[in-house]
Scaffold this active site. Structure first.
Site, short mmCIF file in Angstrom:
data_model
loop_
_atom_site.label_atom_id
_atom_site.label_comp_id
_atom_site.label_asym_id
_atom_site.label_seq_id
_atom_site.Cartn_x
_atom_site.Cartn_y
_atom_site.Cartn_z
N PHE A 124 0.86 -1.18 0.00
CA PHE A 124 0.00 0.00 0.00
C PHE A 124 0.89 1.23 0.00
O PHE A 124 1.75 1.38 0.86
CB PHE A 124 -0.92 0.02 1.23
CG PHE A 124 -1.85 1.21 1.21
CD1 PHE A 124 -2.98 1.20 0.40
CD2 PHE A 124 -1.59 2.34 1.97
CE1 PHE A 124 -3.84 2.30 0.35
CE2 PHE A 124 -2.44 3.44 1.93
CZ PHE A 124 -3.57 3.42 1.12
N ASP A 209 9.12 2.64 1.59
CA ASP A 209 7.94 3.35 2.07
C ASP A 209 7.85 3.09 3.57
O ASP A 209 7.41 2.03 4.01
CB ASP A 209 6.70 2.83 1.34
CG ASP A 209 5.42 3.52 1.80
OD1 ASP A 209 5.44 4.16 2.88
OD2 ASP A 209 4.40 3.42 1.10
N LYS A 238 2.57 10.06 8.18
CA LYS A 238 1.90 9.62 9.41
C LYS A 238 2.55 10.17 10.68
O LYS A 238 2.31 11.30 11.04
CB LYS A 238 1.76 8.10 9.43
CG LYS A 238 0.86 7.57 8.31
CD LYS A 238 0.24 6.22 8.59
CE LYS A 238 -0.94 5.94 7.69
NZ LYS A 238 -0.63 5.26 6.43
C1 LIG Z 1 -0.89 5.50 5.00
C2 LIG Z 1 0.10 5.01 4.04
C3 LIG Z 1 0.32 5.66 2.81
C4 LIG Z 1 -0.53 6.81 2.33
O1 LIG Z 1 -0.49 7.91 3.18
P1 LIG Z 1 -1.61 9.05 3.05
O2 LIG Z 1 -1.18 10.10 4.03
O3 LIG Z 1 -2.93 8.41 3.38
O4 LIG Z 1 -1.58 9.53 1.64
C5 LIG Z 1 1.32 5.17 2.00
N1 LIG Z 1 2.08 4.12 2.36
C6 LIG Z 1 1.90 3.49 3.53
C7 LIG Z 1 2.82 2.36 3.90
C8 LIG Z 1 0.90 3.90 4.40
O5 LIG Z 1 0.72 3.24 5.55
#
Ligand SMILES: *Cc1c(COP(=O)(O)O)cnc(C)c1O
Length: 384
Positions: A124, A209, A238
């Protein structure tokens, strides 16, 4: 737009690890806004940083120097592999900056056909068209085509599959060191080291990521530190803002060499309010003992969860994760488990693989661990 199946609760205030709803109920918050509120709710230090900045200056755009942004960038580069930082408002934008940077790097090197990125099943990376094109999960992409070309999906953890997917057009490998939405699936140390080696052998960039697993969540500032490797590019968001929208793309000078003036931008990214809070979050996360605390409390919670699994094998099938990024594989449907936990006063987050995620603020203590475990135990008895 009705894009969320929201729980019918309105919170009116928070205090540390607790949330208080308008109907008077109190919840222990092990969702933390999906791994965002690393210092809990209404943290006095963050409130002070935000309000002090709010009285001075909110926003000027990136047409000018931003003092808080420069200091946060300096501190992030000193604490990590990175030499340079681009600030964003969200995770998806931080990830997108990384994807663009990768293409630009090879383009400027004269390798114009080298545009493809290897990504992983159940990944994700956010909800922009590029990010859903990278993850390719059915629920993210259905109806949103045509997708962006350039992503080659392989099974997570399978180094041989990665090796087989590499061509002379492969520009980078992109992964979450611990998949969050995918169900708290951690890449092994050997896997991460293997990917680093492949990138070095083939002149590819390693793009991590760490939007969910970074900023102290696993007990290191960034999760890749456990494997003793460094990436070339990393997306962060985050936890970095502790609840204020803030993201960042970190990179080595070499990887970012194509990102010259005018090639990328953001109106809000890294504005004075966001970076004042980001600096305050970093003050706390880098304080001596903070990450040790995450490791110790995370270890305690993990032990307790293993006990719950042993006592309730039909409800909880296993524990996964690291630090305070933990998952419980469920017997019953994870949605039902999350609802039952909430009814008993504990907030959690569902994930793939039928896993319930526990992502509490990083400054919780033993009392909160025991309280959460008591609610989990009670809920397990109800669900048998
Ligand atoms: C939450 C998340 C995203 C996306 O972040 P947003 O602030 O919702 O755009 C991307 N990668 C990972 C691993 C995430 O947990």
């Amino acid at each position: 737009m009705p894009t969320y199946a929201r729980a019918d609760i309105v919170f009116e205030r928070g205090e540390g690890p607790y949330l208080y709803a308008t109907d008077g109920r109190r919840f222990l918050d092990f969702a933390a806004g999906v791994a965002v509120n690393v210092l809990g709710h209404a943290n006095p230090y963050l409130v002070e940083a935000l309000t002090a900045q709010a009285h001075k200056l909110w926003h000027t755009s990136n047409l000018f120097r931003v003092a808080g942004q420069e200091s946060l960038a300096k501190r992030l580069t000193e604490a990590t592999f990175a030499d340079t930082v681009f600030f964003t408002n969200s995770g998806a934008e931080a990830w997108e900056c990384g994807a663009k940077l990768i293409r630009k790097y090879h383009y400027e090197k004269g390798d114009k056909a080298r545009t493809r990125i290897i990504t992983f099943e159940q990944a994700f990376h956010g909800r922009t068209l590029a990010a859903v094109s990278a993850a390719q999960q059915e629920k993210l992409i259905k109806g949103f085509g045509p997708l962006l070309d350039g992503f080659d999906l392989v099974p997570f953890g399978d180094l041989e599959a990665v090796r087989a997917a590499i061509t002379d057009r492969t520009a980078a490998i992109c992964l979450e060191p611990i998949q969050g939405e995918g169900g708290i699936r951690a890449g092994s140390v050997e896997f991460l080291r293997g990917l680093r080696d492949l990138c070095d052998q083939h002149g590819m960039l390693l793009f991590l990521d760490e939007i969910q697993c970074g900023m102290g969540r696993t007990g290191k500032l960034f999760a890749h530190e456990w494997a003793g490797i460094t990436p070339d590019v990393m997306a962060v968001a985050k936890g970095i803002g502790g609840g204020f929208p803030l993201g960042a793309c970190l990179a080595t000078e070499k990887a970012a060499s194509g990102m010259t003036a005018g090639t990328h931008g953001s109106t809000y990214g890294g504005n004075p309010l966001a970076t004042a809070v980001g600096n305050a979050v970093l003050d706390k996360v880098l304080e001596p003992g903070f990450l040790d605390h995450v490791q110790r409390i995370g270890g305690l919670l993990q032990d307790r969860l293993a006990g719950l699994v042993a006592e309730n094998p039909s409800v909880f099938k296993g524990v996964r994760g690291k630090g305070l990024m933990l998952g419980l594989a469920c017997g019953p449907a994870v949605g039902d488990v999350v609802v039952a936990l909430r009814a008993n006063g504990l907030l959690s987050v569902p994930a793939g693989d039928n896993v319930v995620r526990l992502l509490p603020p990083l400054n919780i203590g033993e009392a909160e661990v025991e309280e959460a475990v008591a609610i989990l135990a009670k809920t397990a008895k109800e669900l048998v």
